[in-house]
Design a protein around this motif. Structure first.
Motif, PDB file in Angstrom:
ATOM      1  N   GLY A  58      13.944  -3.220   8.658  1.00  0.00           N
ATOM      2  CA  GLY A  58      13.651  -4.422   7.872  1.00  0.00           C
ATOM      3  C   GLY A  58      14.731  -5.478   7.938  1.00  0.00           C
ATOM      4  O   GLY A  58      14.593  -6.556   7.389  1.00  0.00           O
ATOM      5  N   SER A  59      15.824  -5.161   8.621  1.00  0.00           N
ATOM      6  CA  SER A  59      16.870  -6.142   8.893  1.00  0.00           C
ATOM      7  C   SER A  59      17.553  -5.703  10.173  1.00  0.00           C
ATOM      8  O   SER A  59      17.434  -4.563  10.593  1.00  0.00           O
ATOM      9  CB  SER A  59      17.874  -6.217   7.753  1.00  0.00           C
ATOM     10  N   ASP A  89      11.742   1.614   4.126  1.00  0.00           N
ATOM     11  CA  ASP A  89      11.487   0.846   2.903  1.00  0.00           C
ATOM     12  C   ASP A  89      12.545   1.102   1.845  1.00  0.00           C
ATOM     13  O   ASP A  89      12.269   1.190   0.666  1.00  0.00           O
ATOM     14  CB  ASP A  89      10.077   1.077   2.367  1.00  0.00           C
ATOM     15  N   HIS A  90      13.790   1.170   2.288  1.00  0.00           N
ATOM     16  CA  HIS A  90      14.920   1.274   1.364  1.00  0.00           C
ATOM     17  C   HIS A  90      15.274  -0.125   0.877  1.00  0.00           C
ATOM     18  O   HIS A  90      15.265  -1.080   1.650  1.00  0.00           O
ATOM     19  CB  HIS A  90      16.132   1.890   2.061  1.00  0.00           C
ATOM     20  N   LEU A  91      15.584  -0.259  -0.379  1.00  0.00           N
ATOM     21  CA  LEU A  91      15.957  -1.569  -0.917  1.00  0.00           C
ATOM     22  C   LEU A  91      17.453  -1.677  -1.199  1.00  0.00           C
ATOM     23  O   LEU A  91      17.943  -2.742  -1.536  1.00  0.00           O
ATOM     24  CB  LEU A  91      15.174  -1.870  -2.196  1.00  0.00           C
ATOM     25  N   PHE A 113      14.093  -7.499   4.472  1.00  0.00           N
ATOM     26  CA  PHE A 113      12.718  -7.793   4.073  1.00  0.00           C
ATOM     27  C   PHE A 113      12.122  -6.608   3.325  1.00  0.00           C
ATOM     28  O   PHE A 113      12.249  -5.469   3.755  1.00  0.00           O
ATOM     29  CB  PHE A 113      11.867  -8.128   5.295  1.00  0.00           C
ATOM     30  N   GLU A 114      11.476  -6.883   2.214  1.00  0.00           N
ATOM     31  CA  GLU A 114      10.783  -5.843   1.452  1.00  0.00           C
ATOM     32  C   GLU A 114       9.607  -5.358   2.301  1.00  0.00           C
ATOM     33  O   GLU A 114       8.801  -6.148   2.784  1.00  0.00           O
ATOM     34  CB  GLU A 114      10.331  -6.443   0.114  1.00  0.00           C
ATOM     35  N   THR A 115       9.527  -4.045   2.498  1.00  0.00           N
ATOM     36  CA  THR A 115       8.627  -3.465   3.499  1.00  0.00           C
ATOM     37  C   THR A 115       7.153  -3.753   3.259  1.00  0.00           C
ATOM     38  O   THR A 115       6.440  -4.133   4.177  1.00  0.00           O
ATOM     39  CB  THR A 115       8.860  -1.950   3.593  1.00  0.00           C
ATOM     40  N   TRP A 116       6.661  -3.573   2.048  1.00  0.00           N
ATOM     41  CA  TRP A 116       5.227  -3.741   1.812  1.00  0.00           C
ATOM     42  C   TRP A 116       4.796  -5.192   2.025  1.00  0.00           C
ATOM     43  O   TRP A 116       3.706  -5.453   2.544  1.00  0.00           O
ATOM     44  CB  TRP A 116       4.844  -3.237   0.428  1.00  0.00           C
ATOM     45  N   SER A 117       5.635  -6.133   1.670  1.00  0.00           N
ATOM     46  CA  SER A 117       5.312  -7.547   1.914  1.00  0.00           C
ATOM     47  C   SER A 117       5.342  -7.856   3.398  1.00  0.00           C
ATOM     48  O   SER A 117       4.477  -8.575   3.921  1.00  0.00           O
ATOM     49  CB  SER A 117       6.300  -8.462   1.180  1.00  0.00           C
ATOM     50  N   THR A 163       5.273   3.422   6.547  1.00  0.00           N
ATOM     51  CA  THR A 163       6.586   3.315   5.918  1.00  0.00           C
ATOM     52  C   THR A 163       7.277   4.657   6.005  1.00  0.00           C
ATOM     53  O   THR A 163       6.631   5.698   6.013  1.00  0.00           O
ATOM     54  CB  THR A 163       6.449   2.885   4.445  1.00  0.00           C
ATOM     55  N   THR A 222       7.940   5.628   1.270  1.00  0.00           N
ATOM     56  CA  THR A 222       6.793   5.647   0.352  1.00  0.00           C
ATOM     57  C   THR A 222       5.505   5.925   1.112  1.00  0.00           C
ATOM     58  O   THR A 222       5.372   5.580   2.279  1.00  0.00           O
ATOM     59  CB  THR A 222       6.665   4.306  -0.392  1.00  0.00           C
TER      60      THR A 222
END
Length: 79
Positions: free
Chosen positions: A9-10, A41-43, A55-59, A75, A78
């Motif tokens: 995501g980055s 999908d780690h924040l 970037f937030e994975t689900w979006s 993902t 999750t």
């Protein structure tokens, strides 16, 4: 045989990566026959969020689903 690719995501190699670049990559992978793309999908992470956006994975997956026809998404954490 099915082919899957993992995209983070980055990117530590390109900290200015944009959603448009993920769209381009996703469409490319779909065009060469990749079946699924997977995203972490780690924040929480260690690099500075201002220097390297995450970037937030689900979006991100929702946005990429709008520009593809066959490729599927998954993902890493999750369900």
């Amino acid at each position: 045989m099915k082919l899957s690719v993992y995209l983070h995501g980055s990117s530590p190699f390109n900290p200015k990566e944009t959603v448009d670049e993920y769209v381009r990559l996703t469409q490319y992978y779909e065009s060469i026959g990749v079946d699924t793309l997977w995203f972490a999908d780690h924040l929480i992470r260690t690099p500075d969020v201002l220097e390297q956006p995450l970037f937030e994975t689900w979006s991100l997956v929702s946005a990429l689903g709008m520009v593809t026809k066959k490729i599927r998404f998954g993902t890493m954490v999750t369900p």
